[in-house]
Scaffold this active site. Structure first.
Site, short mmCIF file in Angstrom:
data_model
loop_
_atom_site.label_atom_id
_atom_site.label_comp_id
_atom_site.label_asym_id
_atom_site.label_seq_id
_atom_site.Cartn_x
_atom_site.Cartn_y
_atom_site.Cartn_z
N GLY A 38 0.78 -1.23 0.00
CA GLY A 38 0.00 0.00 0.00
C GLY A 38 0.82 1.28 0.00
O GLY A 38 0.39 2.30 -0.56
N ASP A 93 0.28 3.20 4.25
CA ASP A 93 -0.68 3.91 3.43
C ASP A 93 -1.79 4.56 4.25
O ASP A 93 -2.15 5.71 4.03
CB ASP A 93 -1.29 2.98 2.35
CG ASP A 93 -1.85 1.67 2.92
OD1 ASP A 93 -1.76 1.44 4.15
OD2 ASP A 93 -2.36 0.86 2.12
N ASP A 96 -6.14 2.94 10.08
CA ASP A 96 -7.58 2.69 10.22
C ASP A 96 -7.83 2.31 11.68
O ASP A 96 -8.05 3.19 12.51
CB ASP A 96 -7.97 1.60 9.22
CG ASP A 96 -9.45 1.28 9.26
OD1 ASP A 96 -10.23 2.06 9.83
OD2 ASP A 96 -9.86 0.23 8.70
N LYS A 124 -7.68 7.74 8.99
CA LYS A 124 -9.14 7.62 9.04
C LYS A 124 -9.63 8.10 10.39
O LYS A 124 -9.06 7.75 11.42
CB LYS A 124 -9.55 6.16 8.84
CG LYS A 124 -10.58 5.97 7.77
CD LYS A 124 -10.99 4.53 7.63
CE LYS A 124 -10.83 4.10 6.18
NZ LYS A 124 -11.47 2.81 5.91
N PHE A 145 -14.33 3.62 2.61
CA PHE A 145 -13.32 2.78 1.99
C PHE A 145 -12.77 3.48 0.75
O PHE A 145 -13.50 3.80 -0.18
CB PHE A 145 -13.88 1.40 1.63
CG PHE A 145 -12.79 0.45 1.20
CD1 PHE A 145 -12.05 -0.23 2.16
CD2 PHE A 145 -12.48 0.29 -0.14
CE1 PHE A 145 -11.02 -1.08 1.78
CE2 PHE A 145 -11.46 -0.56 -0.52
CZ PHE A 145 -10.73 -1.25 0.44
N ASP A 152 -5.60 -0.35 -2.38
CA ASP A 152 -6.23 -1.28 -3.31
C ASP A 152 -7.62 -1.70 -2.87
O ASP A 152 -8.01 -1.57 -1.72
CB ASP A 152 -5.39 -2.56 -3.40
CG ASP A 152 -5.51 -3.41 -2.12
OD1 ASP A 152 -5.27 -2.87 -1.04
OD2 ASP A 152 -5.89 -4.59 -2.22
N ARG A 158 -4.49 0.38 -7.33
CA ARG A 158 -3.34 1.02 -6.68
C ARG A 158 -2.72 2.09 -7.56
O ARG A 158 -2.07 3.02 -7.08
CB ARG A 158 -2.25 -0.02 -6.37
CG ARG A 158 -2.67 -1.09 -5.37
CD ARG A 158 -1.44 -1.86 -4.93
NE ARG A 158 -1.74 -3.12 -4.26
CZ ARG A 158 -2.03 -3.25 -2.97
NH1 ARG A 158 -2.09 -2.18 -2.21
NH2 ARG A 158 -2.27 -4.43 -2.44
P1 5GP Z 1 -5.41 -1.02 10.38
O1 5GP Z 1 -4.48 -2.10 10.88
O2 5GP Z 1 -4.98 0.37 10.75
O3 5GP Z 1 -6.84 -1.29 10.71
O4 5GP Z 1 -5.43 -1.12 8.83
C1 5GP Z 1 -4.38 -0.81 8.04
C2 5GP Z 1 -4.53 -1.54 6.72
O5 5GP Z 1 -5.91 -1.82 6.38
C3 5GP Z 1 -4.00 -0.67 5.63
O6 5GP Z 1 -2.62 -0.88 5.44
C4 5GP Z 1 -4.84 -1.10 4.45
O7 5GP Z 1 -4.24 -2.21 3.84
C5 5GP Z 1 -6.16 -1.54 5.02
N1 5GP Z 1 -7.20 -0.47 4.92
C6 5GP Z 1 -7.82 0.15 5.94
N2 5GP Z 1 -8.71 1.07 5.48
C7 5GP Z 1 -8.64 1.02 4.13
C8 5GP Z 1 -9.32 1.75 3.08
O8 5GP Z 1 -10.16 2.63 3.26
N3 5GP Z 1 -8.97 1.41 1.82
C9 5GP Z 1 -8.04 0.45 1.54
N4 5GP Z 1 -7.79 0.22 0.26
N5 5GP Z 1 -7.37 -0.24 2.50
C10 5GP Z 1 -7.68 0.04 3.79
MG MG Z 2 -1.96 -2.44 3.69
#
Ligand code: 5GP
Ligand code: MG
Length: 179
Positions: A38, A93, A96, A124, A145, A152, A158
């Site tokens: 990402g 990237d 979340d 986010k 999202f 992706d 991407r």
């Molecule tokens: P976390 O561990 O912070 O919940 O999530 C991080 C990963 O979740 C990011 O590296 C990404 O791969 C995926 N992710 C979370 N939200 C999104 C989104 O809105 N779009 C996309 N494409 N990937 C997301």
């Molecule tokens: Mg990722």
């Protein structure tokens, strides 16, 4: 697709982040550790805004969500990480839930870097489940999202030079066109 940030906004955002990092580190060498896939596009753009001597290490992180998910994160070191006593900048990237960044940060701390800071492209809002906050982020986004600029859906999108919200109608088109 609804565009959230276009190419010019992204260029400005990344340039600003580069300036902050140049201010932060001066001419001290850093190691940029980037979570694949990402952060690939951000990595390529950001490093060209950085003025200090720098090295790059790539790692891959995947969480087994769904199925017999333990929620555990698997980190693959694509290259043997050599970060002991180095100033490390971890980039991803999107932040979340924050679990990826927290878990990867812990693994990096185990390798005893001199310092560790984190920078994400998108932050986010209202979704974090951890105490950690990224030290730097380029844009805040609502809880939608998004795809593009490295992010992706199903490994597609991407390459979009902008960031867009993927809407249900886009998904129908995607499934019709991508197989
Ligand atoms: P976390 O561990 O912070 O919940 O999530 C991080 C990963 O979740 C990011 O590296 C990404 O791969 C995926 N992710 C979370 N939200 C999104 C989104 O809105 N779009 C996309 N494409 N990937 C997301
Ligand atoms: Mg990722």
């Amino acid at each position: 697709m609804k565009i959230l940030f276009d190419q010019e906004q992204i260029r400005q955002g990344i340039t600003q982040l580069g300036s902050k990092l140049n201010e932060q580190y001066g001419q001290s060498p850093i190691t940029v550790v980037a979570i694949m896939t990402g952060s690939l596009v951000m990595l390529a753009d950001l490093i060209r805004c950085l003025e200090m001597p720098l090295r790059i290490s790539l790692i891959r992180a995947s969480s087994y969500r769904g199925g017999i998910s333990s929620g555990e994160l698997h980190v693959e070191e694509l290259q043997r990480l050599d970060i002991q006593d180095r100033d490390v900048l971890l980039i991803d990237d999107i932040f979340d839930t924050g679990k990826t960044l927290l878990e990867v940060s812990k693994r990096l701390e185990d390798l005893r870097p001199r310092s560790l800071k984190t920078a994400v492209f998108l932050n986010k809002q209202g979704t974090s489940q951890v105490q950690l906050k990224p030290d730097f982020s380029v844009f805040d986004i609502p809880n939608k999202f998004v795809v593009g600029y490295g992010l992706d859906y199903d490994d597609y999108y991407r390459n979009l030079p902008y960031v867009a919200v993927l809407e249900p109608s886009d998904l129908e088109q995607h499934h019709a066109a991508s197989r």
